[in-house]
Scaffold this active site. Structure first.
Site, short mmCIF file in Angstrom:
data_model
loop_
_atom_site.label_atom_id
_atom_site.label_comp_id
_atom_site.label_asym_id
_atom_site.label_seq_id
_atom_site.Cartn_x
_atom_site.Cartn_y
_atom_site.Cartn_z
N PHE A 150 0.81 -1.22 0.00
CA PHE A 150 0.00 0.00 0.00
C PHE A 150 0.84 1.27 0.00
CE2 PHE A 150 0.98 -0.02 4.51
CZ PHE A 150 1.04 1.33 4.82
N LYS A 174 -1.38 -7.04 -9.21
CA LYS A 174 -2.34 -7.21 -8.09
C LYS A 174 -1.91 -6.17 -7.06
CE LYS A 174 -3.24 -8.43 -4.45
NZ LYS A 174 -3.67 -7.39 -3.45
N GLU A 177 -4.92 -3.67 -1.79
CA GLU A 177 -6.37 -3.45 -1.73
C GLU A 177 -6.71 -2.16 -0.98
OE1 GLU A 177 -4.50 -5.68 -0.41
OE2 GLU A 177 -5.18 -6.40 1.54
N ARG A 178 -5.67 -1.52 -0.35
CA ARG A 178 -5.97 -0.33 0.47
C ARG A 178 -6.00 0.95 -0.35
NH1 ARG A 178 -1.73 -2.10 4.92
NH2 ARG A 178 -2.25 -4.28 4.67
N SER A 227 5.23 -7.15 3.16
CA SER A 227 5.82 -7.54 4.45
C SER A 227 6.58 -8.87 4.31
CB SER A 227 4.70 -7.67 5.49
OG SER A 227 3.75 -8.61 5.03
N CYS A 282 9.46 1.72 3.37
CA CYS A 282 10.37 0.60 3.65
C CYS A 282 11.79 1.09 3.85
CB CYS A 282 10.32 -0.41 2.51
SG CYS A 282 10.96 0.28 1.00
N GLU A 384 9.23 -4.58 12.87
CA GLU A 384 8.98 -3.40 12.03
C GLU A 384 7.66 -2.79 12.50
OE1 GLU A 384 7.70 -4.11 7.94
OE2 GLU A 384 8.91 -2.40 7.31
P1 NAD Z 1 1.46 -6.70 2.88
O1 NAD Z 1 2.45 -7.78 2.94
O2 NAD Z 1 0.33 -6.71 3.84
O3 NAD Z 1 0.76 -6.67 1.42
C1 NAD Z 1 1.52 -6.67 0.24
C2 NAD Z 1 0.73 -7.35 -0.87
O4 NAD Z 1 0.51 -8.71 -0.51
C3 NAD Z 1 -0.64 -6.73 -1.10
O5 NAD Z 1 -0.90 -6.69 -2.48
C4 NAD Z 1 -1.57 -7.69 -0.37
O6 NAD Z 1 -2.86 -7.72 -0.94
C5 NAD Z 1 -0.87 -9.02 -0.55
N1 NAD Z 1 -1.16 -9.97 0.54
C6 NAD Z 1 -1.41 -9.68 1.84
N2 NAD Z 1 -1.63 -10.80 2.53
C7 NAD Z 1 -1.50 -11.83 1.67
C8 NAD Z 1 -1.60 -13.25 1.79
N3 NAD Z 1 -1.86 -13.84 2.95
N4 NAD Z 1 -1.40 -14.00 0.68
C9 NAD Z 1 -1.13 -13.42 -0.49
N5 NAD Z 1 -1.03 -12.09 -0.68
C10 NAD Z 1 -1.21 -11.29 0.39
O7 NAD Z 1 2.25 -5.32 2.95
P2 NAD Z 1 1.67 -3.84 3.10
O8 NAD Z 1 1.16 -3.65 4.49
O9 NAD Z 1 0.79 -3.50 1.96
O10 NAD Z 1 3.00 -2.97 2.92
C11 NAD Z 1 3.88 -2.66 3.96
C12 NAD Z 1 5.05 -3.63 4.00
O11 NAD Z 1 5.73 -3.63 2.74
C13 NAD Z 1 6.09 -3.24 5.02
O12 NAD Z 1 6.55 -4.41 5.65
C14 NAD Z 1 7.19 -2.60 4.19
O13 NAD Z 1 8.48 -2.64 4.76
C15 NAD Z 1 7.14 -3.45 2.98
N6 NAD Z 1 7.75 -2.79 1.84
C16 NAD Z 1 8.96 -3.26 1.42
C17 NAD Z 1 9.61 -2.66 0.36
C18 NAD Z 1 10.93 -3.17 -0.12
O14 NAD Z 1 11.36 -2.78 -1.21
N7 NAD Z 1 11.61 -4.03 0.62
C19 NAD Z 1 9.02 -1.57 -0.28
C20 NAD Z 1 7.78 -1.11 0.17
C21 NAD Z 1 7.15 -1.74 1.24
#
Ligand code: NAD
Length: 499
Positions: A150, A174, A177-178, A227, A282, A384
């Site tokens: 998001f 994909k 969703e937020r 994450s 991140c 985190e």
């Molecule tokens: P998230 O992991 O909740 O969601 C990321 C994606 O995964 C979304 O599209 C979500 O719909 C999908 N998803 C969520 N749960 C899932 C499941 N059980 N099965 C399959 N898909 C699923 O992350 P977020 O809260 O949207 O973003 C924040 C996180 O992203 C933080 O941990 C941040 O550090 C990380 N991030 C990392 C980088 C990097 O380059 N390392 C960059 C940006 C954000």
């Protein structure tokens, strides 16, 4: 009025049919403003079929023609940047200026990708044997997919899709969703720029959509950013289905402040990198490591002075330094961490809980929070938090500070502030982290370098953007050829050798 979004398949918006939806919040007003359809497996498969068809046409265009369409898209994004930034701020909560840079950093990678047909070149070796030449080709993978977080709803989809499209693949996104409105708008602009239908699709949804993409053999590679637990899941599942995967996870970025650092510069950097975008980056700095007691005392004083002037306010208000966090769940999680820091004995210097913003009393506000005397065993250090919470861990000397950075489970970004070239060079060379800043707090590499963290921050051997992206989104074929005019040697019964 609550709006309803759609998917984007085959060059147009397509309504969801699964009957399942997710809420989109207005983080400033603190209420639901829209809903997004969650795709079922059938809808995902329709998008894959559309992508497969579109990819044939797209890959048949030469790289220069593909690049022209991408450059037209960059122009369109620039023309619409105010509209995109506002759409982004309304769903994410970050300030308008920050939303613009989200879009800007994304299109820099599309620009780079459009200018990089040379990265699709193969190699050629003449006469490797008698009358034998060898050359290699880089070919697109076919249909590839990306799942994005998001916190950068424009930048990360563009980081993934720019190189993937330039290399001749079709892309299925994909998004989170937020805040899915910006990705849908980007899809429309790609179509307007001349991208053939089906080459870029947006499938909104949750685990069901993701799993369908992971399991379908027509999807050849997946890029994930989010994450760490989900990154690990996607990496393992994609591999089990024979796909390429590059999966980037969470972070806990440290900033070391040496006794010789320019303290004002370091404090300014920490305020921006720790609290900008409400800490939902991140590459945010969430741990400050001053070296020596005196540095720590001076740093805490400088931070306190700056924190009291910070303006937390509505995303569209140009005076706001940062806005609300993204959802009520995020606010609750962050406040829970602040409570746990207090319980575990950290010194709470500034408490961001209970912040109210006039006219937006129900918004998901968390003010800048500063903890001192945090230790590595505490949850606020280990996990985190992804909010505007900065922890100060005091180190006695440089080696202890370096060890802290290197031993953390994450390895996304890190920074050192110093005037001493020797310490900076030693730090950059020895620290176990993927991206290092020297007097730069958020060292996000520019488009033609690669972006990627180490350890629990990244899974897979190739990074995002730069030359790595073209290696990730292409497969190599090596051709060994001999022509009839070459020397004939009759039938061969042993393996040919290079000598
Ligand atoms: P998230 O992991 O909740 O969601 C990321 C994606 O995964 C979304 O599209 C979500 O719909 C999908 N998803 C969520 N749960 C899932 C499941 N059980 N099965 C399959 N898909 C699923 O992350 P977020 O809260 O949207 O973003 C924040 C996180 O992203 C933080 O941990 C941040 O550090 C990380 N991030 C990392 C980088 C990097 O380059 N390392 C960059 C940006 C954000």
């Amino acid at each position: 009025m609550v709006y309803e979004l759609s998917h984007y398949i085959g060059g147009q918006r397509v309504e969801g049919t699964s009957g399942r939806y997710g809420d989109i919040y207005d983080p400033c007003a603190g209420q639901v403003q829209g809903r997004v359809p969650f795709a079922g497996a059938d809808e995902v498969r329709t998008a894959i079929a559309s992508a497969e068809k579109g990819q044939q046409e797209w890959a048949a265009l030469n790289p220069q023609r593909r690049a022209r369409i991408l450059l037209k898209f960059v122009d369109l994004v620039n023309q619409h940047i105010d509209e995109l930034a506002e759409l982004l701020s309304r769903e994410h909560g970050k300030t308008l200026a920050d939303s613009k840079s989200d879009v800007q950093r994304g299109i820099e990678v599309v620009e780079f990708s459009a200018g990089a047909p040379h990265l699709l070149k193969g190699e050629f070796s003449d006469s490797v044997g008698q009358g034998i030449d060898v050359h290699s080709l880089r070919q697109p993978l076919g249909v590839v997919a990306g799942m994005t977080p998001f916190n950068f709803p424009a930048m990360i989809p563009l980081w993934q899709s720019g190189p993937a499209l330039a290399a001749g693949n079709a892309f299925i996104l994909k998004p989170s969703e937020r805040d899915p409105s910006v990705p849908l708008r980007l899809a429309e602009l790609l179509t307007e720029a001349g991208l053939p239908d089906g080459v870029f699709n947006v499938i909104n949804g949750d685990k069901e959509a993701v799993d369908t993409l992971l399991e379908d053999p027509r999807v050849k590679a997946v890029g994930f950013v989010g994450s760490t637990p989900i990154a690990q899941y996607i990496y393992a599942t994609a591999a089990a289905h024979g796909k390429r995967a590059q999966c980037f996870g969470g972070a806990k970025n440290h900033m070391v402040i040496m006794p010789d650092a320019d303290l004002d510069m370091a404090a300014d950097a920490l305020i921006g990198a720790g609290y900008g975008s409400a800490g939902e980056r991140c590459m945010a700095i969430s741990v400050a490591v001053p070296v020596g007691e005196e540095t720590a005392e001076r740093l805490i004083g400088a931070l306190q002075e700056r924190i009291k002037d910070l303006r937390v306010g509505p995303s569209l208000d140009r005076d706001s330094d940062f806005g609300p966090v993204v959802t009520p769940m995020a606010k609750e999680r962050i406040e829970g961490y602040i409570a746990s820091g207090v319980e575990e004995g950290a010194a709470l210097v500034t408490d961001g809980r209970g912040l109210k913003v006039e006219g937006y009393e129900d918004g998901f506000w968390v003010g800048p929070t500063l903890f001192d005397r945090v230790t590595p065993e505490m949850r606020i250090y280990r996990d985190e938090i992804f909010g505007p919470v900065l922890s100060v861990v005091r180190a006695d000397d440089y080696e202890e500070a370096l060890r802290l950075c290197s031993e953390n489970q994450y390895g996304n970004g890190v920074a050192i502030f110093t005037r001493d070239g020797d310490s900076a060079r030693d730090f950059a060379s020895r620290v176990e982290v993927g991206m290092v800043g020297v007097n730069v707090p958020i060292p996000v590499p520019i488009a033609y370098y690669t972006f990627g963290g180490w350890k629990a921050s990244g899974f897979g051997d190739l990074n995002q953007h730069g030359a790595d992206a073209f290696r990730f989104y292409t497969k190599t074929k090596t051709v060994t050829s001999r022509w009839p005019s070459g020397i004939r040697q009759g039938a061969h019964f042993v393996m040919p050798e290079g000598s």
